[in-house]
Design an enzyme around this catalytic site. Structure first.
Site, PDB file in Angstrom:
ATOM      1  N   TRP A 280       0.861  -1.290   0.147  1.00 47.55           N
ATOM      2  CA  TRP A 280      -0.061  -0.108   0.276  1.00 47.55           C
ATOM      3  C   TRP A 280       0.836   1.426   0.043  1.00 47.55           C
ATOM      4  O   TRP A 280       0.527   2.471  -0.315  1.00 47.55           O
ATOM      5  CB  TRP A 280      -0.840   0.093   1.194  1.00 47.55           C
TER       6      TRP A 280
ATOM      7  N   GLU B   8       0.589  -2.655  12.619  1.00 51.29           N
ATOM      8  CA  GLU B   8       0.802  -4.111  12.667  1.00 51.29           C
ATOM      9  C   GLU B   8       1.180  -4.639  13.959  1.00 51.29           C
ATOM     10  O   GLU B   8       1.324  -6.020  13.853  1.00 51.29           O
ATOM     11  CB  GLU B   8       1.918  -4.391  11.264  1.00 51.29           C
TER      12      GLU B   8
ATOM     13  N   LYS C 116       2.595   0.454  16.369  1.00 47.72           N
ATOM     14  CA  LYS C 116       3.880   0.536  15.658  1.00 47.72           C
ATOM     15  C   LYS C 116       3.852   1.894  14.653  1.00 47.72           C
ATOM     16  O   LYS C 116       4.925   2.502  14.595  1.00 47.72           O
ATOM     17  CB  LYS C 116       3.551  -0.504  14.511  1.00 47.72           C
TER      18      LYS C 116
HETATM   19  O1  IFM Z   1       3.794  -1.542   4.115  1.00 48.06           O
HETATM   20  C1  IFM Z   1       4.391  -1.290   5.044  1.00 48.06           C
HETATM   21  C2  IFM Z   1       3.619  -1.621   6.544  1.00 48.06           C
HETATM   22  O2  IFM Z   1       2.799  -0.673   6.618  1.00 48.06           O
HETATM   23  C3  IFM Z   1       4.666  -1.545   7.603  1.00 48.06           C
HETATM   24  N1  IFM Z   1       5.832  -2.603   7.452  1.00 48.06           N
HETATM   25  C4  IFM Z   1       6.405  -2.194   6.389  1.00 48.06           C
HETATM   26  C5  IFM Z   1       5.656  -2.400   5.071  1.00 48.06           C
HETATM   27  C6  IFM Z   1       6.485  -2.043   3.825  1.00 48.06           C
HETATM   28  O3  IFM Z   1       6.934  -0.890   3.788  1.00 48.06           O
END
Ligand code: IFM
Length: 744
Positions: free
Chosen positions: A342, A483, A595
């Site tokens: 995204w 996350e 996060k």
């Molecule tokens: O898409 C992101 C996510 O929101 C957080 N972890 C890393 C991913 C890739 O940058």
């Protein structure tokens, strides 16, 4: 003087930072990216050239990855039999009697205005002779298949004998994983080097042809896997020699015969010559910067860093190819295996929508061309419509690995994002709608955008759960932007984005019915948009559960969030790692540590449109949300600070906005996350551009369709100037700071 604000310099080579700088000093042109490794190589360096769309799934690997292409930079220089190596010394005794060759002066810089990487080296050979070598390279923005290098060698002291060897290195891997079939085609003919390789599983072909232009005669060095040629000459004191290497690159995604095409293109590029190629390249960059550059009067540090992040957005984004997209780590490293998240739609595409609308369209078209994968994913999960994969590559399939790499204790961690981070479908619809509103590209909406928005709305219509006890719609087992908290029920971000998605899908369908009834009828029939379905969407829009605490007048990230342990994140300062890493995975998921921007993310994307119960003041709720969630946020993801800067500015929290912007814009330059070796953070790069324009400058479309600004600038910024495209027209803005105070 102002030129230095267009440059990032490295004045001292430190091998423990080499991977970081390799990433920072990447060059690219939207077709490929090449990391800033040295031409001659270095111990444990990580050279990589990544070409959009060239993925391969190695045997035994969990998922496919973008493949490291042959190394076209390969140039080795020998001075009086001493090979140039970046071995530096500051030790005086060493300096006087070098054990072998030694670098006694060094400077490297990326010229962002011109898209050129330069390195100056003063090298003392074991013989005692000293040469200055200036390296220059670029990936042509004018002709995306042409790469160019120039080296100038000058005898500073003595009469050195020089050998320059040029090669194409095909024996390359992705951190040891071999993607190329053995036995590449390689040729060394009449001064021209050629190489062609084929991926093992996906069958993509990559071909390169290369030519060395110098005043000296070349001698071929046939070598399987590394076609090479070299020249030998002696320099008089203060004499200089200029050598140019041109390389052309084509793949089977471009043409049926990549090798022949690369060879023909090389002849054409050689005929034009380095200087012409360079001036065309610089002219193209000048055109790009005319719109992309944000000029900040009053803050040189942010100015330079903002140009740096914008440079990386521009080199990573495909210019002409609508079947590829920007990976989370751009084309500057192997991180996240080149997968698209995204990050693209929410962080990169809206930036391009304003500065390069055609490129923004390409990125959205990538999603359109991959609708089949989204439909298959929905079906496989028992839903209707289109459910976009959390991570995707060239096939449109879900490519999120289900398991992590092996942990130190031998275990693997289950990765749930591919199953449950479903908000990506709303994110794509959100940006499709935004692109249409800002560009006025009706053709795109009618032919492609509406179908994406509507079929993903069909997905949500089948995905929501009706809770009869409360007469509301809910979404269970979701992962929001935060996350750290996986598989939760009723994430306010996910629910609100799905609700906004369904509302905009209904609006778009109504618009289509009025403006292109044929297209509307086609979609109604193809996607089965019957009355029952549309009525259900209306009902969901009216009754989606948006968790809200009436007493505190805040959104609740998800029910149960505040029952967990409270950790005052600001107390964990200074720190060099995330709070999650300090507390450990098992504990942090039981706490209120967030996060990355989640409720704050929702406020950035939707502004005042937050679905707030009647009687509450949206601005006050936003402030309450900020005061609640900001102190709980770890910024464990690079996506977070820019969104905080944006929202803080809109709330008039100028200090917080500045802190967060400063953090965001330096994430890669300062390697705040310690992982820049794996590539630039595309989202942070795109995010800061938006934070400045939408957040600090407050650019928005008014109710009557006019473009307006509402600046909330740090006191030491005098003004900000920028250009954006709006509905096909380029518009220039100069935003004066109403609270400017000269602090010099
Ligand atoms: O898409 C992101 C996510 O929101 C957080 N972890 C890393 C991913 C890739 O940058």
């Amino acid at each position: 003087m102002q030129e230095r604000l267009w440059q990032i310099d490295e004045l001292n080579f430190e091998s423990n930072h080499q991977h970081h700088y390799e990433t920072l000093f990447s060059i690219g042109n939207g077709y490929l990216g090449t990391r800033g490794t040295f031409e001659e190589g270095y111990f444990l360096d990580a050279p990589a050239t990544l070409i959009h769309g060239i993925y391969d799934h190695a045997p035994g690997a969990l998922v496919p990855e973008l493949v490291n292409a042959p190394n076209w930079l390969d140039l080795k220089i020998t001075v009086d039999s001493t090979p140039l190596q970046m071995i530096m010394t500051v030790d005086r005794s060493d300096f006087m009697t070098p054990p072998s060759g030694v670098v006694i002066g060094y400077e490297r810089s990326i010229d962002m205005k011109r898209g050129v990487l330069r390195r100056d080296v003063l090298f003392r050979a074991q013989s005692g002779n000293i040469v200055r070598i200036t390296f220059e390279r670029f990936a042509s923005l004018h002709d995306q298949h042409v790469m160019a290098q120039r080296i100038v060698i000058t005898a500073v002291d003595g009469h050195p004998a020089i050998i320059v060897e040029s090669a194409l290195q095909t024996d390359v891997t992705n951190n040891g994983v071999r993607h190329w079939l053995p036995d590449p085609i390689t040729k060394t003919e009449g001064g021209r080097l050629s190489a062609q390789v084929t991926t093992q599983q996906s069958g993509y072909v990559v071909a390169m042809a290369s030519y060395l232009n110098s005043p000296h005669t070349e001698i071929a060095l046939p070598h399987p896997g590394r076609p090479a040629t070299h020249i030998v000459f002696t320099l008089k004191q203060e004499e200089s020699v200029t050598i140019e290497k041109l390389t052309t690159i084509y793949t089977s995604r471009d043409t049926a015969d990549p090798l022949a095409t690369a060879e023909t293109a090389l002849d054409a590029a050689s005929a034009r010559g380095y200087d012409t190629l360079l001036s065309d390249h610089i002219a193209e960059w000048a055109t790009d910067w005319e719109t992309a550059d944000i000029r900040i009067d009053g803050d040189e540090a942010i100015q330079r860093a903002l140009r740096f992040t914008t440079y990386h957005v521009l080199i990573a984004s495909p210019r002409t190819d609508e079947h590829v997209s920007v990976g989370a780590k751009t084309l500057s490293g192997l991180g996240y295996k080149g997968h698209v998240f995204w990050d693209t739609e929410i962080f990169v595409t809206p930036t391009l929508m304003l500065i390069q609308p055609k490129m923004a369209r390409n990125l959205l078209m990538y999603r359109y061309h991959n609708l089949h994968g989204a439909r298959e994913k929905a079906k496989a999960n028992g839903y209707e419509g289109a459910m976009y994969p959390w991570e995707s590559t060239d096939t449109g399939e879900e490519t999120t690995p289900q398991w992590s790499d092996v942990q130190p204790d031998g275990s693997r961690i289950r990765i749930w994002t591919g199953d449950n981070e479903q908000h990506i479908s709303s994110d794509i619809a959100y940006t499709t709608h935004k692109y249409w509103r800002w560009t006025g590209d009706d053709d795109f909406l009618i032919k492609y955008g509406a179908e994406m928005m509507l079929d993903t709305a069909v997905f949500w219509g089948s995905r929501v759960e009706y809770n009869a006890d409360h007469d509301r719609y809910e979404l269970s087992q979701q992962i929001g932007p935060d996350e750290y908290h996986e598989n939760i029920d009723n994430s306010v971000f996910v629910n609100r984005m799905a609700q906004a998605h369904l509302k905009s899908a209904l609006d778009v369908l109504a618009w289509l019915k009025t403006n292109d009834s044929v297209a509307a009828d086609r979609l109604i029939a193809a996607l089965d948009l019957n009355t029952t379905r549309l009525d259900k969407w209306r009902d969901i829009v009216a009754k989606m559960f948006i968790p809200f605490d009436h007493e505190k007048a805040i959104h609740i990230q998800f029910p149960g969030f505040f029952d967990m342990e409270y950790i005052p994140v600001p107390h964990y300062q200074p720190r060099t790692t995330s709070v999650q890493a300090i507390l450990g995975h098992a504990r942090s998921i039981q706490t209120q540590v967030i996060k990355q921007a989640d409720v704050v993310m929702m406020m950035a994307l939707l502004g005042h449109e937050l679905s707030i119960p009647e009687g509450f003041d949206p601005l006050q709720v936003m402030l309450n949300n900020w005061n609640t969630y900001y102190p709980r946020t770890d910024h464990g993801s690079s996506l977070s600070p820019a969104m905080h800067a944006w929202v803080a500015a809109r709330l008039g929290l100028l200090d917080e906005a500045y802190d967060m912007l400063d953090h965001a814009v330096h994430i890669d330059l300062q390697d705040n996350k310690g992982n820049v070796r794996d590539g630039m953070h595309a989202a942070a790069c795109g995010g800061v551009w938006q934070a400045v324009i939408f957040g600090l400058c407050g650019l928005r479309i008014s109710r009557d369709g006019a473009l307006i600004t509402d600046p909330r600038l740090p006191a030491h910024w005098r003004r900000v100037s920028f250009n954006v495209y709006y509905r096909g027209e380029k518009r220039a803005f100069t935003v004066e700071n109403p609270v400017y105070s000269d602090q010099s």
